[in-house]
Design an enzyme around this catalytic site. Structure first.
Site, PDB file in Angstrom:
ATOM      1  N   ASP A  43      -7.605 107.308  50.984  1.00 28.94           N
ATOM      2  CA  ASP A  43      -7.320 107.179  52.416  1.00 28.94           C
ATOM      3  C   ASP A  43      -6.028 106.398  52.621  1.00 28.94           C
ATOM      4  OD1 ASP A  43      -9.457 108.605  53.214  1.00 28.94           O
ATOM      5  OD2 ASP A  43     -10.624 106.907  54.002  1.00 28.94           O
ATOM      6  N   LEU A  52      -7.128 109.712  65.196  1.00 32.71           N
ATOM      7  CA  LEU A  52      -6.862 108.380  65.748  1.00 32.71           C
ATOM      8  C   LEU A  52      -5.641 107.788  65.062  1.00 32.71           C
ATOM      9  CD1 LEU A  52     -10.465 106.866  65.706  1.00 32.71           C
ATOM     10  CD2 LEU A  52      -9.137 107.427  67.751  1.00 32.71           C
ATOM     11  N   LYS A  75     -15.954 102.506  62.324  1.00 32.67           N
ATOM     12  CA  LYS A  75     -15.410 103.828  62.064  1.00 32.67           C
ATOM     13  C   LYS A  75     -16.201 104.390  60.893  1.00 32.67           C
ATOM     14  CE  LYS A  75     -11.128 106.377  61.419  1.00 32.67           C
ATOM     15  NZ  LYS A  75     -11.417 107.178  60.212  1.00 32.67           N
TER      16      LYS A  75
HETATM   17  S1  IVH Z   1     -13.385 108.437  68.324  1.00 35.10           S
HETATM   18  C1  IVH Z   1     -10.271 111.222  70.452  1.00 35.10           C
HETATM   19  N1  IVH Z   1     -15.074 106.887  67.062  1.00 35.10           N
HETATM   20  O1  IVH Z   1     -12.318 109.146  62.760  1.00 35.10           O
HETATM   21  C2  IVH Z   1     -10.820 110.258  69.468  1.00 35.10           C
HETATM   22  N2  IVH Z   1     -13.882 108.504  65.775  1.00 35.10           N
HETATM   23  O2  IVH Z   1      -9.392 109.284  62.370  1.00 35.10           O
HETATM   24  C3  IVH Z   1     -12.155 110.656  68.998  1.00 35.10           C
HETATM   25  N3  IVH Z   1     -14.508 108.538  63.417  1.00 35.10           N
HETATM   26  O3  IVH Z   1     -11.838 112.470  63.662  1.00 35.10           O
HETATM   27  C4  IVH Z   1     -12.592 109.908  67.830  1.00 35.10           C
HETATM   28  N4  IVH Z   1     -16.010 106.945  63.508  1.00 35.10           N
HETATM   29  O4  IVH Z   1     -14.097 111.838  62.644  1.00 35.10           O
HETATM   30  C5  IVH Z   1     -14.178 107.872  66.943  1.00 35.10           C
HETATM   31  N5  IVH Z   1     -16.640 105.490  66.069  1.00 35.10           N
HETATM   32  C6  IVH Z   1     -15.759 106.466  65.979  1.00 35.10           C
HETATM   33  C7  IVH Z   1     -15.492 107.102  64.746  1.00 35.10           C
HETATM   34  C8  IVH Z   1     -14.547 108.106  64.701  1.00 35.10           C
HETATM   35  C9  IVH Z   1     -15.409 107.830  62.727  1.00 35.10           C
HETATM   36  C10 IVH Z   1     -13.652 109.565  62.817  1.00 35.10           C
HETATM   37  C11 IVH Z   1     -13.619 110.876  63.545  1.00 35.10           C
HETATM   38  C12 IVH Z   1     -12.184 111.142  63.851  1.00 35.10           C
HETATM   39  C13 IVH Z   1     -11.479 110.275  62.865  1.00 35.10           C
HETATM   40  C14 IVH Z   1     -10.130 109.875  63.361  1.00 35.10           C
END
Ligand code: IVH
Length: 442
Positions: free
Chosen positions: A43, A93, A128
């Site tokens: 990552d 993100l 996350k």
């Molecule tokens: S919000 C428009 N919340 O991280 C933004 N994403 O690097 C929507 N992810 O594609 C994403 N935990 O698969 C959000 N608590 C969390 C998350 C999360 C994991 C992942 C998700 C996203 C990626 C972005």
């Protein structure tokens, strides 16, 4: 020019070459991650490549490529599943790597919204989850479709498989849900389930998974639904899109609704009124990381007020109202006991470091990749040395450097295949350069 040349020192020609290299590297990494469920970059390396690409594009906007990775998220749908077009793109993100990055993030939001110092800016903070994102379409409260992210616009239709997960309601509970809504969240596998699955796979003589995220992805993206059904997968709901009617005023209210509708939501989600509060929440979640029982790789901050999220909108591939504050890669020191050779399906020989077991970020590590013989030479590593290793929350741990020379013998890559005894050679390309990998000729 080397990979380490600072962006501000690049000439335009070098920048163009570097953008081409990064586009190819990121495309290869995306394909390995999304289509093979077998990452080739950590990552941290992947994020670094994307950051460098963005920085070069910011300095030389005229050199931005047609196939720029910054306009693309993930890879295209794999053959085998029907394609599923998302009602609204599934975005990514932006990342923050330091407390300063978080302060800047909050500052940008304040400036954009024209908030003065006295006006509170409430944000949510939540883990996350290190799994794979999934979008669930509900019409009149009934699950109609489940789709993976794919390239962000078009994913794979995995409805039959998603129906086998206990955490995914086929009918929403309650009744204050919009007629149409896509609920988004993360499919993941717990550490305990991952260990049990790998033990079963190993016993059955099948290939084991590198980490819980690959196990979750490999289990969900099965053409045979029975296999998915036999795999213990979980789902946390944390986002939504394309709702036919508003149903909440804040992020936290929306997530509380998800729980009422029958979803699992993350219990560590909190709100914070200041940047100091956010960082305190980050440290708190980081402290619990090793005992959560599932992989997380950072903390996501989101502007709580939805009308503000709307005003902030999106830039390129990510929302302006959210950021992922990544955990630093975890490091430890141990003894490298032996260097073994792994022979891949394509016949490539990969040196693997066998380590005295050591705990890195709550996970016991006893192997690390050494990539290839050039890497071993660069590190100057030999059996018996004390080495520093790094685990970036995913993939295979890496050897970073030799901390103390163990006085052992210099190690050389074998020139025969340890499996079949045929000659193992480094192929020479058109330019007369030797491939970094040695391959079995048998
Ligand atoms: S919000 C428009 N919340 O991280 C933004 N994403 O690097 C929507 N992810 O594609 C994403 N935990 O698969 C959000 N608590 C969390 C998350 C999360 C994991 C992942 C998700 C996203 C990626 C972005």
């Amino acid at each position: 020019m080397s990979e380490a040349t600072p962006v501000e020192n690049l000439t335009p020609d070098e920048a163009a070459a570097e953008l081409a290299r990064l586009a190819a590297l990121i495309a290869e990494a995306d394909a390995a991650y999304y289509q093979e469920d077998a990452p080739v970059l950590t990552d941290a390396e992947y994020d670094a490549a994307r950051q460098r690409n963005l920085a070069i594009e910011a300095r030389f906007p005229e050199l931005k490529r047609e196939d720029s990775p910054s306009d693309r998220v993930g890879a295209v749908a794999q053959d085998g599943f029907a394609k599923a077009t998302h009602a609204a793109p599934m975005l990514s993100l932006d990342n923050a790597f330091s407390d300063e990055d978080v302060t800047e993030f909050a500052g940008r939001i304040r400036r954009f919204l024209g908030l003065d110092e006295s006006e509170p800016l409430e944000l949510t903070a939540e883990p996350k989850i290190d799994g794979l994102s999934l979008s669930l379409t509900y019409e009149k409260g009934k699950l109609k479709r489940a789709a993976t992210r794919g390239n962000g616009l078009v994913g794979e239709d995995v409805t039959a498989n998603a129906l086998t997960l206990n955490d995914i309601p086929t009918k929403l509970a309650g009744k204050d849900w919009p007629d149409f809504i896509e609920i988004r969240g993360e499919v993941y596998m717990s550490h305990a389930d991952f260990a049990a699955l790998n033990a079963r796979e190993d016993q059955a003589g099948r290939k084991t998974f590198a980490n819980p995220r690959n196990a979750a992805a490999g289990s969900l993206r099965q053409l045979d639904t029975e296999i998915t059904k036999s795999r213990p997968l979980n789902f946390f709901a944390y986002a939504w899109a394309a709702e036919s009617a508003p149903f909440a005023e804040t992020q936290s209210e929306a997530v509380a609704k998800f729980a009422e509708w029958g979803f699992q939501t993350n219990p560590l989600m909190a709100t914070a009124a200041t940047v100091d509060d956010l960082i305190a929440t980050y440290r708190n979640i980081e402290q619990q990381r090793a005992t959560l029982g599932y992989d997380i790789d950072g903390v996501v901050y989101k502007v709580n007020r939805l009308d503000w999220q709307q005003r902030l909108g999106f830039v390129s591939r990510a929302p302006r109202w959210a950021i992922a504050h990544k955990f630093p890669a975890e490091k430890a020191t141990t003894t490298l006991e032996e260097i073994d050779i792994q022979v891949g399906r394509t016949g490539s020989l990969t040196p693997v470091a066998r380590l005295a077991p050591v705990t890195v970020g709550g996970v016991v590590v006893s192997n690390a990749t050494l990539h290839n013989e050039d890497e071993i030479e660069r590190l100057g590593v030999k059996p018996g040395d004390t080495v520093e290793i790094q685990r970036a929350g995913d993939v295979i741990p890496q050897v970073l450097r030799v901390v103390q020379d163990g006085g052992g013998k210099v190690w050389h890559m074998p020139d025969t295949c340890p499996v079949c005894g045929s000659a193992a050679v480094r192929e020479i390309d058109d330019k007369g350069e030797a491939d970094v990998r040695r391959r079995c000729t048998g």
